[in-house]
Scaffold this motif. Structure first.
Motif, short mmCIF file in Angstrom:
data_model
loop_
_atom_site.label_atom_id
_atom_site.label_comp_id
_atom_site.label_asym_id
_atom_site.label_seq_id
_atom_site.Cartn_x
_atom_site.Cartn_y
_atom_site.Cartn_z
N ILE A 112 32.83 38.53 40.05
CA ILE A 112 31.81 37.89 40.87
C ILE A 112 32.14 38.06 42.36
CG2 ILE A 112 30.83 35.64 41.51
CD1 ILE A 112 31.06 34.91 38.51
N ARG A 113 33.42 37.99 42.69
CA ARG A 113 33.84 38.20 44.08
C ARG A 113 33.95 39.67 44.46
NH1 ARG A 113 37.68 34.69 42.28
NH2 ARG A 113 39.23 36.31 42.56
N ARG A 114 33.61 40.55 43.51
CA ARG A 114 33.65 42.01 43.71
C ARG A 114 35.07 42.50 44.05
NH1 ARG A 114 28.88 44.97 45.15
NH2 ARG A 114 27.10 43.82 44.43
N ARG A 115 36.04 41.98 43.34
CA ARG A 115 37.43 42.40 43.48
C ARG A 115 37.87 43.14 42.22
NH1 ARG A 115 37.12 41.34 48.45
NH2 ARG A 115 37.46 39.25 49.20
N THR A 116 38.97 43.87 42.32
CA THR A 116 39.49 44.52 41.12
C THR A 116 40.07 43.47 40.19
OG1 THR A 116 41.62 44.90 42.19
CG2 THR A 116 40.00 46.68 42.32
#
Length: 156
Positions: A112-116
């Motif tokens: 959701i936070r667009r992190r790996t």
């Protein structure tokens, strides 16, 4: 993906002829859990989570069978108590389940936070292996303790 968030466009419908600026604005603000640049990260995360889930299910089945077979010959006359067997199985299965749920929650939060997120799933997988091993050691300790007490009582 829809064109519903295009500035200046009609709501909930695609512009008839999007300009380059409208398209760039839409692509920048677009949200998807599987962006093309992070597809390998998502695939590796899902695979690690799936392997962890399968490992937990297999551990539960093996643990139930092991507890049933170990406690079948366990009685008070030999000084055997099933607590160590059940405790070891509970540590292995319960610990792997809790770690799996926490890993899923943290991985989805990273998406959701667009992190790996592959590293979260990898750490969860390794921790699940550690907890399953720890439960196996507790189970084996109970099995060794039960057989040692029965051999002592047999020689007496």
């Amino acid at each position: 993906m829809t064109w519903s968030n295009v500035p200046g466009g009609p709501p909930q419908s695609a512009p008839s002829d999007p300009t380059g600026a409208q398209r760039a604005t839409w692509e920048q603000g677009g949200s998807t859990l599987f962006p093309p640049g992070k597809l390998a990260d998502r695939i590796s995360t899902v695979l690690l989570l799936a392997f962890g889930a399968v490992m937990t299910v297999v551990t539960a089945v093996v643990g139930i069978i092991a507890v049933i077979s170990a406690t079948a010959t366990c009685d008070a006359a030999t000084g055997c108590t099933p607590g160590g067997y059940i405790g070891g199985t509970a540590i292995a299965v319960g610990g792997a389940f809790v770690i799996g749920v926490a890993t899923i929650v943290l991985s989805i939060g990273a998406w959701i936070r667009r992190r790996t997120s592959w590293w979260i799933a990898a750490i969860g997988f390794v921790l699940a292996i550690v907890v399953i091993t720890w439960g196996g050691v507790v189970f084996a300790g109970a099995a060794d303790g039960g057989s040692a007490s029965s051999s002592v009582s047999a020689t007496a």
